[in-house]
Scaffold this motif. Structure first.
Motif, mmCIF file in Angstrom:
data_model
loop_
_atom_site.group_PDB
_atom_site.id
_atom_site.type_symbol
_atom_site.label_atom_id
_atom_site.label_comp_id
_atom_site.label_asym_id
_atom_site.label_seq_id
_atom_site.Cartn_x
_atom_site.Cartn_y
_atom_site.Cartn_z
ATOM 1 N N ILE A 180 0.873 -1.176 0.000
ATOM 2 C CA ILE A 180 0.000 0.000 0.000
ATOM 3 C C ILE A 180 0.905 1.219 0.000
ATOM 4 O O ILE A 180 1.626 1.473 0.960
ATOM 5 N N ARG A 181 0.881 1.950 -1.093
ATOM 6 C CA ARG A 181 1.794 3.083 -1.247
ATOM 7 C C ARG A 181 1.233 4.377 -0.658
ATOM 8 O O ARG A 181 1.985 5.199 -0.151
ATOM 9 N N TYR A 182 -0.104 4.544 -0.726
ATOM 10 C CA TYR A 182 -0.687 5.799 -0.244
ATOM 11 C C TYR A 182 -2.075 5.577 0.345
ATOM 12 O O TYR A 182 -2.818 4.703 -0.124
ATOM 13 N N LEU A 183 -2.394 6.376 1.337
ATOM 14 C CA LEU A 183 -3.781 6.572 1.734
ATOM 15 C C LEU A 183 -4.307 7.737 0.906
ATOM 16 O O LEU A 183 -3.627 8.760 0.760
ATOM 17 N N VAL A 184 -5.492 7.588 0.337
ATOM 18 C CA VAL A 184 -6.148 8.702 -0.357
ATOM 19 C C VAL A 184 -7.003 9.413 0.684
ATOM 20 O O VAL A 184 -7.926 8.825 1.250
ATOM 21 N N VAL A 185 -6.672 10.670 0.951
ATOM 22 C CA VAL A 185 -7.338 11.434 2.012
ATOM 23 C C VAL A 185 -8.228 12.504 1.400
ATOM 24 O O VAL A 185 -7.775 13.320 0.584
ATOM 25 N N ASP A 186 -9.490 12.496 1.779
ATOM 26 C CA ASP A 186 -10.454 13.503 1.328
ATOM 27 C C ASP A 186 -10.491 14.615 2.379
ATOM 28 O O ASP A 186 -10.849 14.388 3.530
ATOM 29 N N THR A 187 -10.100 15.815 1.973
ATOM 30 C CA THR A 187 -10.035 16.953 2.900
ATOM 31 C C THR A 187 -11.222 17.897 2.768
ATOM 32 O O THR A 187 -11.256 18.951 3.415
ATOM 33 N N SER A 188 -12.209 17.554 1.942
ATOM 34 C CA SER A 188 -13.269 18.496 1.588
ATOM 35 C C SER A 188 -14.118 18.950 2.775
ATOM 36 O O SER A 188 -14.646 20.066 2.765
ATOM 37 N N ASN A 189 -14.269 18.127 3.805
ATOM 38 C CA ASN A 189 -15.093 18.527 4.951
ATOM 39 C C ASN A 189 -14.382 19.493 5.886
ATOM 40 O O ASN A 189 -15.006 20.052 6.790
ATOM 41 N N TRP A 190 -13.095 19.697 5.673
ATOM 42 C CA TRP A 190 -12.340 20.550 6.581
ATOM 43 C C TRP A 190 -12.102 21.948 6.007
ATOM 44 O O TRP A 190 -12.260 22.932 6.676
ATOM 45 N N TRP A 191 -11.685 22.026 4.756
ATOM 46 C CA TRP A 191 -11.471 23.367 4.193
ATOM 47 C C TRP A 191 -11.948 23.446 2.744
ATOM 48 O O TRP A 191 -11.366 24.128 1.915
ATOM 49 N N MET A 192 -13.036 22.731 2.454
ATOM 50 C CA MET A 192 -13.552 22.695 1.082
ATOM 51 C C MET A 192 -12.407 22.355 0.135
ATOM 52 O O MET A 192 -12.240 22.963 -0.916
ATOM 53 N N GLY A 193 -11.623 21.397 0.577
ATOM 54 C CA GLY A 193 -10.394 21.101 -0.131
ATOM 55 C C GLY A 193 -10.509 20.060 -1.208
ATOM 56 O O GLY A 193 -11.501 19.985 -1.930
ATOM 57 N N HIS A 194 -9.499 19.223 -1.289
ATOM 58 C CA HIS A 194 -9.363 18.275 -2.373
ATOM 59 C C HIS A 194 -8.804 16.977 -1.806
ATOM 60 O O HIS A 194 -8.618 16.832 -0.613
ATOM 61 N N ARG A 195 -8.546 16.021 -2.673
ATOM 62 C CA ARG A 195 -7.945 14.770 -2.226
ATOM 63 C C ARG A 195 -6.425 14.869 -2.285
ATOM 64 O O ARG A 195 -5.861 15.438 -3.231
#
Length: 267
Positions: A180-195
């Motif tokens: 497993i090379r990466y966790l894909v993290v969804d940041t949208s709920n914190w600062w209307m961000g991105h993955r």
């Protein structure tokens, strides 16, 4: 190439003489962050029995047709040890599984797959290896195998050093090593961000009871990191940009250094 764990979930498993079933989950080792088993639902063929398929058995994948051919017969799969995939898989069950298929124990070395190996290669077993495995079996009977469900990690909250940043959306798996090379993290709920992508080596703590993961990064550093779109568009240059942003060595540099040291030691 890296593959999205969520996509692998629906892949068909094809034996040498027919279909086995479909992948419904993936078990990984939470110490080395390597996929150890595909959990396969056999459907009506084996009255919906779930079986484990090791990456040792996987041949060249057919990514277009979402099919993973394996070097096993239906009869081998049918007669494999019964393992309750809804319960923690014990080391004893893993040993029974490996012995049945005559696979080496993955926990017996420095590499991802034991004995310094970084790829799931089936090795010829000598009498000496058999004796070693017997001793290893006796010594490891009560070991905690540290197996986790990939799907159960989806939704875990990600905490940086100075606050929350998002949740785990998926994982990216190396199709050659099954690491497993990466966790894909969804940041949208914190600062209307991105993955964004976070390598598991940067995790400082995992609290499975609280469904949370703490990483050794600041919120601002993560917020400014390169965006992630999809595994199909993830090039080596994008990965280099990611590691350069964080000022840390790449996984291929670390593994090359380990393999070099191992080769020198064997010489």
């Amino acid at each position: 190439m890296l593959r999205n764990m969520q996509e692998l979930k629906s892949y068909a498993i094809g034996a040498t003489d027919g279909e086995v079933g479909k992948v419904v989950d993936i078990f990984f080792d939470d110490q080395s962050w390597v996929v150890r088993y595909l959990v396969v639902d056999t459907g009506s063929w084996l009255t919906s029995r779930k079986v484990l398929i090791s990456p040792y058995a996987v041949q060249r994948a057919d990514w277009d047709d979402k099919r993973l051919p394996v070097s096993l017969t239906q009869e081998q799969v049918k007669n494999s040890p019964d393992i309750d995939t809804d319960m923690p898989v014990s080391r004893q069950h893993e040993m029974a599984y490996a012995d049945y298929y005559r696979y080496p124990y993955y926990w017996g070395g420095d590499g991802f797959w034991g004995d310094g190996l970084y790829y799931p290669i089936e090795l010829a077993r000598s009498d000496a290896a058999e004796l070693h495995d017997q001793a290893e079996r006796a010594r490891r009977q009560s070991d905690d195998p540290h197996l986790r469900s990939c799907l159960s990690v989806v939704g875990h909250h990600i905490h940086a050093r100075d606050g929350d940043i998002g949740h785990v959306q998926s994982m990216l798996v190396d199709e050659e090593t099954w690491a497993i090379r990466y966790l894909v993290v969804d940041t949208s709920n914190w600062w209307m961000g991105h993955r964004v992508l976070v390598p598991p080596q940067w995790i400082s703590n995992v609290n499975w009871a609280d469904a949370s993961v703490t990483i050794d990064l600041t919120r601002q550093t993560v917020q400014n990191s390169p965006r992630y779109e999809s595994s199909e568009d993830l090039s080596r240059s994008h990965e280099l940009e990611l590691y350069s942003h964080y000022g840390r060595p790449t996984y291929w540099e670390r593994e090359h250094a380990r393999e070099t040291v191992a080769a020198e030691f064997l010489d």
